[in-house]
Design a protein around this motif. Structure first.
Motif, mmCIF file in Angstrom:
data_model
loop_
_atom_site.group_PDB
_atom_site.id
_atom_site.type_symbol
_atom_site.label_atom_id
_atom_site.label_comp_id
_atom_site.label_asym_id
_atom_site.label_seq_id
_atom_site.Cartn_x
_atom_site.Cartn_y
_atom_site.Cartn_z
ATOM 1 N N PHE A 296 26.966 -28.071 47.409
ATOM 2 C CA PHE A 296 28.404 -27.981 47.146
ATOM 3 C C PHE A 296 29.253 -27.971 48.413
ATOM 4 O O PHE A 296 30.400 -28.367 48.395
ATOM 5 N N TRP B 81 32.945 -29.521 48.070
ATOM 6 C CA TRP B 81 33.869 -28.908 47.111
ATOM 7 C C TRP B 81 34.313 -27.523 47.531
ATOM 8 O O TRP B 81 35.358 -27.062 47.125
ATOM 9 N N GLY C 253 38.039 -28.230 44.014
ATOM 10 C CA GLY C 253 36.602 -28.234 43.750
ATOM 11 C C GLY C 253 36.107 -26.849 43.391
ATOM 12 O O GLY C 253 35.342 -26.668 42.447
ATOM 13 N N SER C 254 36.600 -25.845 44.110
ATOM 14 C CA SER C 254 36.113 -24.485 43.874
ATOM 15 C C SER C 254 36.430 -24.036 42.466
ATOM 16 O O SER C 254 35.616 -23.445 41.779
ATOM 17 N N ILE D 204 34.181 -25.424 40.046
ATOM 18 C CA ILE D 204 32.877 -24.779 40.033
ATOM 19 C C ILE D 204 32.956 -23.431 39.357
ATOM 20 O O ILE D 204 32.103 -23.068 38.557
ATOM 21 N N ALA D 205 34.034 -22.703 39.633
ATOM 22 C CA ALA D 205 34.153 -21.383 39.031
ATOM 23 C C ALA D 205 34.114 -21.505 37.518
ATOM 24 O O ALA D 205 33.500 -20.698 36.833
ATOM 25 N N ILE D 206 34.753 -22.530 37.008
ATOM 26 C CA ILE D 206 34.810 -22.670 35.557
ATOM 27 C C ILE D 206 33.500 -23.222 35.018
ATOM 28 O O ILE D 206 32.917 -22.707 34.073
ATOM 29 N N LEU E 65 30.608 -23.630 36.623
ATOM 30 C CA LEU E 65 29.410 -23.085 37.256
ATOM 31 C C LEU E 65 28.437 -24.181 37.632
ATOM 32 O O LEU E 65 27.282 -24.189 37.242
ATOM 33 N N GLY E 66 28.927 -25.106 38.395
ATOM 34 C CA GLY E 66 27.994 -26.064 38.953
ATOM 35 C C GLY E 66 27.847 -27.341 38.155
ATOM 36 O O GLY E 66 27.326 -28.307 38.658
ATOM 37 N N SER E 67 28.280 -27.369 36.923
ATOM 38 C CA SER E 67 28.162 -28.621 36.189
ATOM 39 C C SER E 67 29.160 -29.595 36.793
ATOM 40 O O SER E 67 30.199 -29.216 37.320
ATOM 41 N N VAL E 68 28.840 -30.843 36.712
ATOM 42 C CA VAL E 68 29.625 -31.811 37.469
ATOM 43 C C VAL E 68 30.961 -32.085 36.785
ATOM 44 O O VAL E 68 31.044 -32.777 35.789
ATOM 45 N N VAL E 69 31.979 -31.471 37.317
ATOM 46 C CA VAL E 69 33.324 -31.628 36.781
ATOM 47 C C VAL E 69 34.240 -31.948 37.934
ATOM 48 O O VAL E 69 34.038 -31.484 39.042
ATOM 49 N N GLY E 70 35.249 -32.731 37.702
ATOM 50 C CA GLY E 70 36.225 -32.994 38.755
ATOM 51 C C GLY E 70 35.737 -34.065 39.708
ATOM 52 O O GLY E 70 34.600 -34.515 39.633
#
Lengths: 303, 355, 544
Positions: free
Chosen positions: B176, B182, C19-20, C23-25, C27-32
């Motif tokens: 990441f 990100w 990006g953060s 990820i927070a939402i 949790l690592g799944s590829v979004v955005g």
């Protein structure tokens, strides 16, 4: 006249105590089998035990043999399926031998911590009064300690090494068992059954070991299985900090610690033992979770 | 499971003057906290003394001459009997003085004021992530028991519980931060923002928000999100499994059946009745998981260069800097005990079933 | 100034935050959408990743660790000092413009440079210099031996360290090589602090020791803004530095433990310099656009030593055999590649009298023969190693090569302090560790490896490496004492060469490697000098 095994086990009115016991185990097994994930966990663990038992037959190389000319060989290299580490040792062979260490740690901690916890918890719960207060304060003190710090302190005091790592982890693992055992004891203590035993003139020690301990075992077993993963990870954490097993022993946590320096270019050196730890702890967790569904009355059992 | 439940739980709440009972239990709780903390200090103190690490070397370095060494030995009070040393220490602590760190010759309390907020920030965000995802996951698992959804939530949770956290941290950082870019890198804020925000709480997210420096806030958020997610994933596992277990217990109970028979919608039954009843239990679980994150996760802190209390105590311990270890342990222990008392009080005063 | 740093970073931070949140939402799944942030440090700011958790204080009279010397070298001026752009020249005038030596060779009189100012704006005077040196003697902290070895003591400093007008005279108890005395004054303890400012902050007669631990009172190129233990050191430039204003207005050293982490930060442009890259990570960034690797020889040695209390290890043939059981080149060319080079004597290369012959190489047959001659079989002993990966690997390689001649070596891992405690108590059979010179003079190593006048347990000379191994160097102790008093440089060089030849053949020490430090830098960074084998890093010549 002969009765098949299945009929014997399914007999609604068992004729002997052992038949009743086997029958209940059998039914538990049927129910357990239905939980595929738990079954998967069990299978993985059986495989692990087999791998550890037959390590010399299974490993293609001597896990300690170094070859500086062929270090950090990639995955799938001829003769080294999982590549080689920083000193040119075969990672697969080290992994296979490392399973012995993992089982050794897990097995010993699983023997020491619950027994210590069981003893303290039942004594506190049964005798009560000041003994209870003192023992439970003592338990709280160890509960309030940061776990890895306590283990580190212990290992730092006694020196690194696998036996000390086991002791250190056991030292941090026993308080929850003591609490569970105490809670169980409190609920059993006033039962008619214990009163009856008391009337027969049994001493406190005898009551605790013969009559209370067996009743606590079920809830402890569930907890132990769920704790196994934590134990493996704690041992790996000690290894990661360089204070686990002594080199050159192929402890999985130490292997990750060695390999983490190359994680960007030679990712498999740290990743393969990481995956091994992951799989085994997952197996313990799946098994423990299944056992809890089965044994813990709180989860409602089969609805 | 929790530290104080048993001392507080069983006392009968008879009609007889409940105020006396409350007063009595407050006294009892306070003395219990005090006893635990004293014991904790004593054990730590003993550990520090039996460790075969010479604390004097930590102070004077390995090249010190005999005279320098002896002077330091005496000035650290190590020539006094052990019990005297302990009582001197306790009386200092009672006056709020944790002594000086042997390693950096600064007051331990200043170090703790610096490192504990860092851990607090991380643990709080981690717990928030763990709860937001873990609780729904557990509820769904219980409602859809034994379906594929249940199995999936079980796998998601147990995977988090089984992953070596330091490995996950390294890989997470690589993916990441290194590859995708990100998130911010290791450390609490980007290096441009070091020492930029006035320290109020010590938590950069809070301080930057108070000061209205939103670019610092965003930067700090981008740094904390990855380690917090990883810790959150870890606590998610525990929280979701316990939630599922509590929910199953409720869903199997008679009054839920009654509610269903009364024709309430399934949604209402689950959210109002079943979930409403597990709230107190759930808070206990969350408090426990929060407490364990507040101990500071040494390995995560090392990998993310996060100057928290876990790595602080560890470093101090490995150098036999016992004032720092004792100070750190007191803080962590106090937080743990207080969170326990808090959740026990919830039990005693709000749970309808605890007599 | 700070605001401009903000502007520079703002844009990339915005992208990162998106990006953060994703990820927070998820949790690592590829979004955005992934946007690779290209941050860069501002042009007037130098950002360094290093391991700095060894700093215990910034007071130059007490500081004695690598990271501490790095800070002090840039904060304090000294009487004599090294020019980072020309280290080979040796010590040169710094706050002292010139000096003269008395006829008996015991007194050196320094004339102070005019017009140099402390960070406070006050002039640097001979009185400050007198105070600084006296203070170091009076405080008597660990590095004080660097000064007290010349006979300075609290009782005599009124006579031996004296300021007079614009000059400072120091008088030693006997004649020493002038180069030895001046070399010692280039070390951290020779730093000149501002008397008035320090004494203003005195507490309980500590001569400002507590205050200087976290503050600075120097005249160097930088002043200390903050030091957060095991977290960061921030320095800001001194625009009135007498050699000219440094180009880097702000220097931040951040404590980053892991090599991989340092490399990621460097590749992302979040730092300019990564000081603890391991060989694999160095290879990984070598040749990447915008990055460069610099290599510099340092003074640290890696060595093993054998306790002479051990019944078998005290046999000379056994020690010799073990010296042939080290795979010097194998290690140098694999896991130590580029970071340690084979070096088999106690004076680091570039030191006066250093010799570079390497008589020992990996030779199992020869070792076996020597062991047979000594009549030793089934030798088994314990080695103490601290929990650092590099050393653990060296230990495992040794374990492997020793075993090839039937020698069993058990490895005990402990924390640095723990192993050191046992080593100092003469309890370890074998020690594996590193040693760095205290000051850039051959005596620093000769006086510890080959000097041990009283080997009895009562002597408690735990500071001497020879003592820790219970080794009596015999005539070498006397030769070391003679060499340090020799005024003629060529004669002195010859004496050290002789001592080393004898040492190499007989001592229970096997010196293995000398450190070469590889630094990953942003290619724009120019003139970064780590201080070679003689001193510490210099930030003031750096530009980018």
């Amino acid at each position: 006249m002969s009765v098949s095994l299945g009929e014997w086990l399914n007999d609604e009115s068992p004729t002997s105590r052992s038949q009743a016991r086997f029958s209940s185990i059998y039914h538990g097994w049927i129910e357990f089998k239905a939980n595929r994930l738990a079954l998967l966990g069990l299978i993985i663990l059986i495989v692990l035990v087999l791998v550890a038992a037959f390590a010399p037959l299974l490993s293609p190389h001597d896990p300690f043999e170094q070859n500086l000319a062929n270090r950090l060989a990639p995955l799938g290299t001829d003769g080294h399926v999982f590549g080689t580490d920083s000193l040119g040792r075969d990672i697969l062979s080290r992994l296979i031998y490392g399973s012995r260490i993992t089982l050794y740690i897990v097995g010993l901690v699983a023997l020491i911590a619950p027994v210590a916890g069981l003893f303290i918890g039942t004594v506190a719960g049964y005798i009560g009064g000041w003994v209870d207060i003192v023992l439970m304060r003592f338990t709280d003190i160890f509960l309030a300690f940061p776990r890895l710090v306590l283990a580190l302190a212990f290992v730092a005091a006694l020196g690194a090494g696998i036996e000390n790592a086991v002791l250190a982890i056991a030292l941090t693992a026993w308080p929850p068992y003591a609490r569970i055992a105490r809670a169980e004891t409190l609920s059993i203590r006033r039962s008619d059954y214990i009163s009856a035993v008391k009337l027969q003139g049994a001493g406190a020690l005898r009551i605790i070991t013969r009559h209370i301990w067996p009743l606590c075992i079920a809830s402890l077993v569930v907890r132990i299985t769920l704790d196994m993963a934590g134990i493996i990870l704690a041992a790996a954490g000690l290894g990661f900090l360089g204070l686990g097993a002594r080199p050159p022993s192929p402890e999985w946590g130490a292997m990750i610690a060695e390999g983490r320096r190359f994680i960007l270019d030679f990712w498999w050196v740290a990743t393969i033992p990481g995956i091994a730890i992951f799989i085994v702890s997952l197996a313990f967790n799946l098994l423990g979770d299944g056992l809890r569904d089965l044994l813990d009355p709180k989860s409602g059992g089969a609805s | 499971m929790s530290a104080t439940q048993d001392t507080l739980g069983p006392h009968p709440r008879s009609a007889r003057s409940s105020w006396v009972t409350v007063f009595y239990s407050i006294i009892k709780t306070l003395s219990m906290i005090l006893a635990t903390m004293l014991g904790l200090l004593f054990v730590t103190f003993i550990i520090g003394r039996i460790m075969p690490i010479d604390p004097v070397i930590s102070v004077v370095g390995e090249r010190a001459s005999k005279e320098v060494y002896d002077a330091a030995y005496a000035s650290m009070g190590l020539d006094r009997p052990l019990l005297v040393q302990f009582f001197l220490y306790i009386s200092d602590v009672a006056r709020g003085d944790f002594g000086q760190s042997l390693l950096n010759s600064r007051p331990v309390i200043d170090d703790i004021k610096r490192v504990f907020p860092a851990t607090l920030e991380l643990a709080t965000l981690g717990t928030i992530i763990g709860v937001t995802i873990g609780v729904p996951l557990g509820v769904i698992g219980a409602v859809k028991r034994d379906t594929w959804i249940d199995q999936l939530s079980r796998i998601i949770a147990l995977v988090g519980y089984s992953m070596p956290i330091f490995w996950l941290g390294l890989v997470g950082l690589l993916v990441f931060y290194g590859i995708l870019g990100w998130v911010g890198g290791p450390g609490r804020v980007g290096i441009f923002y070091v020492d930029v925000v006035p320290v109020v709480t010590g938590m950069i997210l809070v301080d930057s928000a108070l000061d209205g420096q939103w670019d610092v806030f965003r930067d700090a958020l981008s740094h904390i999100v990855l380690p917090a997610s990883i810790l959150g994933y870890y606590s998610l596992a525990y929280i979701s499994r316990m939630t599922r277990s509590f929910m199953l217990e409720q869903l199997g109970s008679e009054y839920i059946t009654t509610a269903r028979v009364k024709g309430l919608s399934e949604y209402v039954v689950i959210t109002r009745h079943a979930f409403g009843n597990i709230k107190v239990q759930l808070i206990t679980v969350i408090a426990l998981s929060y407490a364990s994150l507040l101990e500071g996760s040494v390995l995560t802190e090392i990998i993310f260069a996060w100057p928290g209390i876990g790595s602080y105590i560890t470093t101090a311990l490995l150098s036999a800097d016992m004032n720092a270890v004792l100070g750190g342990t007191v803080v962590v222990g106090l937080v743990f005990v207080c969170l326990n008392v808090f959740s026990d009080l919830l039990y005693v005063f709000f749970d309808p079933r605890s007599r | 100034m700070i605001k401009t740093f903000h502007q520079a970073a703002r844009r990339s931070i915005m992208k990162r935050t998106l990006g953060s949140v994703a990820i927070a939402i998820a949790l690592g799944s590829v979004v955005g959408t992934a946007t690779v942030a290209q941050a860069a440090t501002p042009d007037n700011m130098l950002v360094i990743a290093n391991r700095i958790d060894d700093i215990t204080t910034l007071d130059p009279a007490q500081s004695f660790e690598f990271a501490g010397s790095d800070v002090n070298r840039n904060v304090y001026g000294k009487l004599v000092n090294f020019d980072p752009m020309n280290l080979e020249a040796g010590y040169e005038p710094d706050l002292a413009q010139s000096w003269t030596v008395s006829e008996d060779g015991k007194s050196i009189t320094f004339t102070m440079r005019e017009g140099v100012k402390f960070h406070s704006g006050n002039p640097v005077t001979a009185e400050d210099a007198e105070f600084s040196l006296r203070r170091a003697v009076l405080l008597n902290k660990t590095p004080s031996f660097i000064l007290t070895q010349f006979g300075f003591a609290p009782e005599n400093i009124e006579q031996t360290i004296v300021a007079d007008g614009n000059t400072l005279t120091i008088t030693t108890d006997k004649k020493y090589a002038t180069s030895f005395v001046l070399n010692c004054l280039t070390s951290t303890i020779g730093s000149i602090v501002e008397k008035a400012l320090v004494m203003e902050n005195e507490k309980d007669g500590d001569m400002g020791n507590d205050w200087l631990a976290t503050n600075s009172a120097g005249s160097g190129a930088y002043k200390v803004v903050s030091w957060k233990p095991a977290e960061s050191v921030t320095l800001v430039s001194n625009p009135d530095f007498y050699k000219g204003e440094p180009a880097m207005e702000r220097v931040i050293v951040q404590h980053i433990q892991e090599s991989a982490t340092q490399r990621l930060l460097l590749e992302k442009g979040d730092i300019d310099v990564a000081r603890n890259l391991n060989p694999e990570d160095v290879a990984g960034i070598d040749g990447k656009e915008g990055l460069a690797v610099t290599t510099e020889l340092r003074g640290r040695l890696m060595y093993i030593s054998f306790n002479q209390k051990h019944p078998e290890l005290s046999k000379p043939k056994v020690v010799e055999a073990l010296k042939y059981l080290v795979d010097y080149n194998g290690m140098q060319n694999s896991f130590l590649k580029g970071q340690w080079q084979v070096h088999q004597n106690f004076l680091p290369a570039t030191y006066l009298g250093a010799i570079d012959d390497t008589p020992f190489s990996f030779n199992v047959e020869k070792a076996k023969a020597l062991l047979a001659e000594a009549g030793v079989e089934n030798l088994e002993f314990e080695t103490g190693v601290r929990e650092a990966q590099e050393r653990i690997e060296i230990a495992q390689s040794l374990q492997n090569t020793f075993a090839q001649a039937g020698v069993t070596m058990n490895i005990t891992i402990g924390t640095g302090k723990q192993i050191l405690t046992r080593y100092r108590a003469r309890e370890l059979d074998m020690y594996l560790g590193a040693w760095g010179p205290d000051y850039p003079d051959p005596h620093t190593n000769a006086g510890t490896f080959a000097f041990n006048p009283d080997n009895s347990d009562e002597a408690q000379a735990t500071g001497l490496l020879a003592y820790r191994n219970a080794w009596d160097p015999g005539p070498l102790s006397g030769m070391v004492e003679a060499a340090v008093a020799e005024g003629d440089t060529d004669a002195r060089r010859g004496m050290y060469e002789e001592i080393q030849r004898e040492f190499q053949a007989t001592a229970p020490f096997a010196i293995l490697f000398q450190k070469t430090e590889q630094t990953g830098v942003n290619a724009a960074v120019q003139n970064l000098n780590l201080g070679s084998a003689v001193t510490a890093i210099s930030y003031w010549p750096v530009s980018k």
